[in-house]
Write an enzyme that holds these catalytic residues in place. Structure first.
Site, PDB file in Angstrom:
ATOM      1  N   GLY A 132       1.100  -1.411  -0.136  1.00  0.00           N
ATOM      2  CA  GLY A 132      -0.636  -0.297  -0.346  1.00  0.00           C
ATOM      3  C   GLY A 132       0.842   0.836   0.042  1.00  0.00           C
ATOM      4  NE  ARG A 169      -3.903  -0.689  13.936  1.00  0.00           N
ATOM      5  CZ  ARG A 169      -3.473   0.922  13.691  1.00  0.00           C
ATOM      6  NH1 ARG A 169      -2.088   0.648  13.620  1.00  0.00           N
ATOM      7  NH2 ARG A 169      -4.213   1.750  13.800  1.00  0.00           N
ATOM      8  CD  GLU A 174       0.326  -1.201  20.380  1.00  0.00           C
ATOM      9  OE1 GLU A 174       0.882  -1.811  19.701  1.00  0.00           O
ATOM     10  OE2 GLU A 174      -0.063   0.401  20.395  1.00  0.00           O
ATOM     11  CG  HIS A 219       1.074   2.206  18.048  1.00  0.00           C
ATOM     12  ND1 HIS A 219       0.691   1.544  18.155  1.00  0.00           N
ATOM     13  CD2 HIS A 219       1.373   2.999  16.512  1.00  0.00           C
ATOM     14  CE1 HIS A 219      -1.047   1.259  17.236  1.00  0.00           C
ATOM     15  NE2 HIS A 219       0.223   2.595  16.173  1.00  0.00           N
TER      16      HIS A 219
HETATM   17  C1  DGY Z   1      -2.438   4.628  12.720  1.00  0.00           C
HETATM   18  O1  DGY Z   1      -2.862   6.482  11.938  1.00  0.00           O
HETATM   19  O2  DGY Z   1      -2.851   4.169  11.818  1.00  0.00           O
HETATM   20  C2  DGY Z   1      -1.314   4.828  13.085  1.00  0.00           C
HETATM   21  O3  DGY Z   1      -1.338   2.715  13.417  1.00  0.00           O
HETATM   22  C3  DGY Z   1      -1.014   5.749  14.037  1.00  0.00           C
HETATM   23  O4  DGY Z   1      -0.786   6.997  13.684  1.00  0.00           O
END
Ligand code: DGY
Length: 338
Positions: free
Chosen positions: A158, A241, A270, A289
């Site tokens: 992506g 993730r 998390e 994160h």
């Molecule tokens: C998102 O935007 O999904 C990131 O994990 C945090 O910026």
């Protein structure tokens, strides 16, 4: 509506976004450091016209029902939206907004920083010096892996995967990628990248970087079986993730030397508790994160989230909507980011 719309913002966000909301809305902001507990979320959302939430808030049907029929828009301050039950929002005609594009380069910077830190054992080196263990130059001291000329496997081509590919090209890396669409049009101009199966990628890559959204299909995509397909010298980088990786399997793979290193911006669970066994491993680097955490990007994300919120409150189409079905468009028209 004649009265100002009433919105709840579930955490203090950069002022650039908040001021846009304040100009037009009655706004209440949850200013605690930690996310609102579930019961607070259910209570605070009651009767609101709009909700600006974070990836740490689980926004499911119960939250939407607690808000009631006044809720016109859910704006998530993130590109990922696995914390929102989008189907439940769609069923209630509520558009859900996210913040794609703006964090692409910042997140790719972090993926590359993690990759390099793992390859060249930066954190171990810093710890070594701080611990007073640096007594001489050593021919065998903290040897790592070259990044230049190595093979990078990008899982998910992506926007962020493409941005990582551009960085890798600068390091003259060979690039393999796995993507369900395998679309050569996704490869940035002037860059060579070969689409392959996940099995081929895992077998050949020196570095594996994950850039897929969390969905039922990608949940624990990197499990014991897949880790066993990787090289013993391979480095795994995750900025997508946490649950895309099976944590227990990763621990075993790192502890047994099945793979060389993991550099993680995201974890499952998390936050990762300080006494988690992953943190006992010298070959695992974890940051909290923060891949999109630059001043400029977080400000832009807050503005985009505010713009989505405001559009929804005005009854206009959200500039970045993850469920365009609510407007009668086909699902899947907005490309997933990662
Ligand atoms: C998102 O935007 O999904 C990131 O994990 C945090 O910026």
């Amino acid at each position: 509506m004649s009265r100002k719309p009433n919105v709840w913002v579930t955490r203090l966000i950069p002022e650039g976004g908040l001021e846009l909301i304040r100009e037009a809305c009655e706004v209440e902001v949850w200013t605690e450091e930690l996310p609102p507990p579930r019961e607070v979320l259910l209570e605070k959302v009651r009767g609101r016209d709009g909700l600006l939430c974070l990836l740490t808030d689980r926004i499911d049907a119960a939250v939407m029902d607690a808000a009631g029929p006044s809720l016109k828009v859910i704006s998530n301050l993130a590109v990922g939206y696995d914390n929102v039950d989008v189907a439940a929002a769609t069923a209630r005609g509520i558009p859900v907004g996210n913040t794609p594009g703006v964090l692409t380069e910042t997140t790719a910077d972090m993926a590359f920083a993690l990759l390099m830190a793992a390859a060249r054992r930066i954190v171990e080196g810093v710890d070594y010096v701080r611990a007073g263990r640096w007594r001489t130059w050593g021919p065998m001291l903290l040897l790592g892996y070259d990044v230049h000329g190595a093979t990078l496997g990008i899982v998910g081509m992506g926007r962020i995967g493409q941005a990582v590919a551009r960085r890798a090209a600068g390091f003259e890396m060979r690039i393999l990628y796995f993507d369900p669409y395998c679309d050569p049009g996704k490869i940035p101009p002037g860059i060579e990248a070969t689409c392959c199966t996940l099995e081929e990628l895992l077998a050949e890559a020196d570095f594996v970087s994950l850039h897929v959204p969390l969905t039922p299909e990608t949940y624990r995509l990197i499990n014991a079986e897949r880790l066993a397909q990787m090289k013993p010298t391979a480095v795994l980088v995750n900025t997508s993730r946490g649950p895309v990786v099976d944590t227990e399997a990763l621990y075993q793979a790192l502890a047994s030397g099945q793979i060389a290193y993991a550099a993680l911006d995201v974890t499952d669970p998390e936050p990762l508790p300080a006494d988690h066994k992953l943190l006992t491993l010298p070959n695992c680097l974890v940051v909290p994160h923060i891949a999109s955490a630059s001043w400029a990007t977080r400000t832009r994300m807050a503005q985009m989230a505010a713009e989505n919120l405001m559009a929804g409150l005005r009854g206009e189409r959200l500039p970045h909507c993850v469920n365009p079905e609510v407007y009668g468009s086909q699902p899947g028209q907005s490309e997933p980011e990662r």
